[in-house]
Motif scaffolding. Sequence first.
Motif, PDB file in Angstrom:
ATOM      1  N   THR A 100       3.890  11.463   2.082  1.00  0.00           N
ATOM      2  CA  THR A 100       4.235  10.745   0.858  1.00  0.00           C
ATOM      3  C   THR A 100       3.488   9.418   0.780  1.00  0.00           C
ATOM      4  OG1 THR A 100       6.414  11.768   0.857  1.00  0.00           O
ATOM      5  CG2 THR A 100       6.137   9.796  -0.492  1.00  0.00           C
ATOM      6  N   THR A 104       0.496   8.527  -1.912  1.00  0.00           N
ATOM      7  CA  THR A 104       0.675   7.374  -2.792  1.00  0.00           C
ATOM      8  C   THR A 104      -0.546   6.471  -2.734  1.00  0.00           C
ATOM      9  OG1 THR A 104       3.078   7.479  -2.542  1.00  0.00           O
ATOM     10  CG2 THR A 104       2.144   5.374  -3.299  1.00  0.00           C
ATOM     11  N   SER A 118       0.732   4.808 -12.068  1.00  0.00           N
ATOM     12  CA  SER A 118       1.146   3.545 -12.676  1.00  0.00           C
ATOM     13  C   SER A 118       1.790   2.723 -11.559  1.00  0.00           C
ATOM     14  CB  SER A 118       2.147   3.797 -13.796  1.00  0.00           C
ATOM     15  OG  SER A 118       3.357   4.310 -13.262  1.00  0.00           O
ATOM     16  N   GLN A 120       4.630   1.375 -11.702  1.00  0.00           N
ATOM     17  CA  GLN A 120       6.032   1.799 -11.634  1.00  0.00           C
ATOM     18  C   GLN A 120       6.181   3.068 -10.807  1.00  0.00           C
ATOM     19  OE1 GLN A 120       7.998   2.314 -15.403  1.00  0.00           O
ATOM     20  NE2 GLN A 120       9.872   3.050 -14.457  1.00  0.00           N
ATOM     21  N   CYS A 121       5.285   4.012 -10.977  1.00  0.00           N
ATOM     22  CA  CYS A 121       5.351   5.250 -10.190  1.00  0.00           C
ATOM     23  C   CYS A 121       5.122   4.953  -8.712  1.00  0.00           C
ATOM     24  CB  CYS A 121       4.329   6.255 -10.705  1.00  0.00           C
ATOM     25  SG  CYS A 121       4.420   7.854  -9.891  1.00  0.00           S
ATOM     26  N   GLN A 123       5.871   2.181  -7.203  1.00  0.00           N
ATOM     27  CA  GLN A 123       7.110   1.554  -6.753  1.00  0.00           C
ATOM     28  C   GLN A 123       8.184   2.605  -6.500  1.00  0.00           C
ATOM     29  OE1 GLN A 123       9.075  -0.887  -9.647  1.00  0.00           O
ATOM     30  NE2 GLN A 123      10.568  -1.642  -8.190  1.00  0.00           N
ATOM     31  N   GLU A 124       8.333   3.551  -7.403  1.00  0.00           N
ATOM     32  CA  GLU A 124       9.355   4.587  -7.242  1.00  0.00           C
ATOM     33  C   GLU A 124       9.104   5.424  -5.996  1.00  0.00           C
ATOM     34  OE1 GLU A 124       9.281   6.705 -10.960  1.00  0.00           O
ATOM     35  OE2 GLU A 124      10.183   5.019 -12.049  1.00  0.00           O
ATOM     36  N   ARG A 125       7.851   5.799  -5.766  1.00  0.00           N
ATOM     37  CA  ARG A 125       7.535   6.584  -4.561  1.00  0.00           C
ATOM     38  C   ARG A 125       7.869   5.806  -3.299  1.00  0.00           C
ATOM     39  NH1 ARG A 125       1.779   9.677  -5.023  1.00  0.00           N
ATOM     40  NH2 ARG A 125       2.125  10.813  -6.963  1.00  0.00           N
ATOM     41  N   CYS A 127       9.975   3.285  -2.962  1.00  0.00           N
ATOM     42  CA  CYS A 127      11.431   3.109  -2.847  1.00  0.00           C
ATOM     43  C   CYS A 127      12.090   4.367  -2.315  1.00  0.00           C
ATOM     44  CB  CYS A 127      12.030   2.719  -4.190  1.00  0.00           C
ATOM     45  SG  CYS A 127      11.724   0.998  -4.628  1.00  0.00           S
ATOM     46  N   ASN A 128      11.550   5.523  -2.663  1.00  0.00           N
ATOM     47  CA  ASN A 128      12.112   6.784  -2.174  1.00  0.00           C
ATOM     48  C   ASN A 128      11.899   6.971  -0.673  1.00  0.00           C
ATOM     49  OD1 ASN A 128      13.161   7.593  -4.634  1.00  0.00           O
ATOM     50  ND2 ASN A 128      11.292   8.658  -5.229  1.00  0.00           N
ATOM     51  N   PRO A 133      18.694   2.415  -0.515  1.00  0.00           N
ATOM     52  CA  PRO A 133      18.142   2.051  -1.828  1.00  0.00           C
ATOM     53  C   PRO A 133      17.846   0.555  -1.919  1.00  0.00           C
ATOM     54  CG  PRO A 133      20.025   3.513  -2.077  1.00  0.00           C
ATOM     55  CD  PRO A 133      19.955   3.131  -0.616  1.00  0.00           C
ATOM     56  N   ASN A 135      17.779  -1.445  -4.399  1.00  0.00           N
ATOM     57  CA  ASN A 135      18.691  -2.253  -5.211  1.00  0.00           C
ATOM     58  C   ASN A 135      19.913  -2.700  -4.414  1.00  0.00           C
ATOM     59  OD1 ASN A 135      19.679   0.411  -5.174  1.00  0.00           O
ATOM     60  ND2 ASN A 135      20.745   0.138  -7.119  1.00  0.00           N
TER      61      ASN A 135
END
Length: 142
Positions: A100, A104, A118, A120-121, A123-125, A127-128, A133, A135
């Motif tokens: 992963t 990325t 992007s 954002q994408c 960041q999402e990868r 964070c996963n 989490p 947050n």
Amino acid sequence: MKGTLRYMSPEMLDGSLNLVSWKLALTQADVYSLGLLLWEIFSRCSDLYADHQCPEFQVAFLDELGPNPTLDELRSMVVENKLRPKLPRDWNKNPQLFKTLWETLEDCWDPDNEARLSAQCAQERLCNLLPVPLNLLAEGTI
């Protein structure tokens, strides 16, 4: 063009940056740079190494081009030869994490700026990949 040569995207190095859609073009150029910075950061993450010993910090392409690469050297390496930083051998300790993370990074520095992730994408990868989490960490509940 202004910026640090080492972190310039292929389209900035070869002068093909699309100034008609400059906002998107510069954003995608920044994602390329983000990929290089993430590689530098993760290269210093001891949890990715089997012995938990990471090498000394070095910037991208230091081994290949030295501390002060020229525009022509970077253009040849990044644009013409499509080379990117090398994968540290020891990162394969955790195959799923490695896969992963490496995908990325590769998707951030894709030679085709329209094919890049992007921010954002990315960041999402990332964070996963976290066991907790992000947050919850930011809220201080953990």
